[in-house]
Design a protein around this motif. Structure first.
Motif, PDB file in Angstrom:
ATOM      1  N   PHE A  72     157.184  27.509 -92.145  1.00 50.27           N
ATOM      2  CA  PHE A  72     157.083  28.905 -91.715  1.00 50.27           C
ATOM      3  C   PHE A  72     156.622  29.003 -90.269  1.00 50.27           C
ATOM      4  CE2 PHE A  72     155.983  30.039 -96.366  1.00 50.27           C
ATOM      5  CZ  PHE A  72     157.321  29.966 -96.699  1.00 50.27           C
ATOM      6  N   MET A  73     155.635  28.189 -89.901  1.00 48.26           N
ATOM      7  CA  MET A  73     155.087  28.259 -88.556  1.00 48.26           C
ATOM      8  C   MET A  73     156.111  27.801 -87.516  1.00 48.26           C
ATOM      9  SD  MET A  73     152.082  29.556 -88.595  1.00 48.26           S
ATOM     10  CE  MET A  73     152.819  30.668 -89.807  1.00 48.26           C
ATOM     11  N   PHE A  74     156.796  26.703 -87.784  1.00 48.44           N
ATOM     12  CA  PHE A  74     157.799  26.213 -86.842  1.00 48.44           C
ATOM     13  C   PHE A  74     158.929  27.232 -86.674  1.00 48.44           C
ATOM     14  CE2 PHE A  74     156.189  21.791 -87.667  1.00 48.44           C
ATOM     15  CZ  PHE A  74     155.826  21.546 -86.354  1.00 48.44           C
ATOM     16  N   TYR A  75     159.371  27.789 -87.784  1.00 46.81           N
ATOM     17  CA  TYR A  75     160.457  28.771 -87.719  1.00 46.81           C
ATOM     18  C   TYR A  75     160.009  30.013 -86.960  1.00 46.81           C
ATOM     19  CZ  TYR A  75     163.933  32.178 -89.180  1.00 46.81           C
ATOM     20  OH  TYR A  75     164.903  33.143 -89.184  1.00 46.81           O
ATOM     21  N   GLY A  76     158.805  30.518 -87.243  1.00 47.97           N
ATOM     22  CA  GLY A  76     158.331  31.730 -86.608  1.00 47.97           C
ATOM     23  C   GLY A  76     158.094  31.571 -85.114  1.00 47.97           C
ATOM     24  N   SER A 127     142.491  32.442 -90.013  1.00 44.70           N
ATOM     25  CA  SER A 127     143.016  32.816 -91.328  1.00 44.70           C
ATOM     26  C   SER A 127     144.409  32.251 -91.560  1.00 44.70           C
ATOM     27  CB  SER A 127     143.041  34.338 -91.464  1.00 44.70           C
ATOM     28  OG  SER A 127     143.952  34.905 -90.542  1.00 44.70           O
ATOM     29  N   ASN A 128     145.179  32.100 -90.478  1.00 45.67           N
ATOM     30  CA  ASN A 128     146.519  31.528 -90.603  1.00 45.67           C
ATOM     31  C   ASN A 128     146.458  30.022 -90.846  1.00 45.67           C
ATOM     32  OD1 ASN A 128     149.263  31.420 -90.640  1.00 45.67           O
ATOM     33  ND2 ASN A 128     149.569  31.934 -88.495  1.00 45.67           N
ATOM     34  N   ILE A 129     145.520  29.359 -90.183  1.00 46.73           N
ATOM     35  CA  ILE A 129     145.419  27.904 -90.311  1.00 46.73           C
ATOM     36  C   ILE A 129     144.961  27.491 -91.709  1.00 46.73           C
ATOM     37  CG2 ILE A 129     144.128  25.885 -89.489  1.00 46.73           C
ATOM     38  CD1 ILE A 129     144.208  27.084 -86.706  1.00 46.73           C
ATOM     39  N   ILE A 130     144.070  28.275 -92.312  1.00 44.34           N
ATOM     40  CA  ILE A 130     143.506  27.881 -93.613  1.00 44.34           C
ATOM     41  C   ILE A 130     144.398  28.286 -94.781  1.00 44.34           C
ATOM     42  CG2 ILE A 130     141.169  28.031 -92.692  1.00 44.34           C
ATOM     43  CD1 ILE A 130     140.842  30.650 -94.197  1.00 44.34           C
TER      44      ILE A 130
END
Length: 224
Positions: free
Chosen positions: A113-117, A149-152
């Motif tokens: 999700f993070m790479f795509y976003g 909050s995103n990392i955890i």
């Protein structure tokens, strides 16, 4: 006492130094041939009904950008549900009670999700870090809070599933361990309590699988 108590989650049981406990994770493959029958049975219709309901709900949450990705979350739900239920049967290893399995599912999913976003929707990802209407003086703190909050998120997904599966199994083990020392008239009460706990654990197995799938769907919808 503690060693014996937590030995129910011990994955190191092996034969010829092969960790055969983890093979229980693949028991779900036995259910796949049912979908290839010429005449579908009741199990097929029941399971197909559940999957269709889930797909409609996931597509609603993800909007028009699903593009078939809802099948990923349906697969996660199915995998988690089957493995949660396996742990309720005697002598079957509960693989979802280990962070090794739950984190290996949530972490790659979150990284995807993070790479795509950040690659395709960089501006949207930056905007998402500051809620609308935030005062200028609070913006650095909001960015820090949103980043943490995103990392955890993968950790909370994994720990939520693991903790819920461990808690119920430990409680059932503790109560069953007191059986030999109880008088006979308390044994029937203990059996009733264990049956109620087993029903509760069955509900927890369904709810936790649904929560993992729904949260993963919501996380994916934020990057679009």
């Amino acid at each position: 006492m503690m060693t014996n108590l937590f030995s129910i989650f011990d994955p190191s049981t092996n034969i010829f130094y092969m960790p055969l406990n983890w093979i229980s994770t693949f028991i779900g493959l036995l259910f796949i041939p049912y979908s290839f029958w010429m005449i579908p049975n009741r199990y097929y219709f029941f399971w197909n009904f559940i999957l269709n309901k889930l797909q409609n709900e996931f597509k609603t949450l993800m909007g028009n950008n699903s593009n078939g990705s809802s099948f990923i979350f349906i697969s996660i739900f199915t995998f988690e549900l089957l493995n949660n239920f396996y742990g309720l049967f005697p002598y079957i290893f509960t693989s979802t009670s280990h962070l090794t399995l739950s984190l290996s599912i949530s972490l790659p999913l979150w990284l995807k999700f993070m790479f795509y976003g950040w690659i395709n929707n960089t501006q949207h990802m930056f905007i998402h870090m500051i809620p609308q209407g935030t005062p200028g003086i609070l913006m650095p703190f909001m960015v820090l809070i949103e980043t943490i909050s995103n990392i955890i998120r993968p950790g909370t997904l994994a720990v939520r599933l693991t903790a819920n599966m461990i808690a119920g199994h430990l409680l059932m083990t503790l109560l069953s361990g007191t059986g030999p020392s109880l008088p006979m008239y308390f044994i029937s009460l203990l059996i009733v309590i264990q049956i109620l706990l087993l029903i509760l654990e069955s509900a927890v197995a369904i709810i936790q699988s649904y929560v993992i799938a729904i949260l993963s769907t919501l996380y994916s919808s934020e990057v679009n």
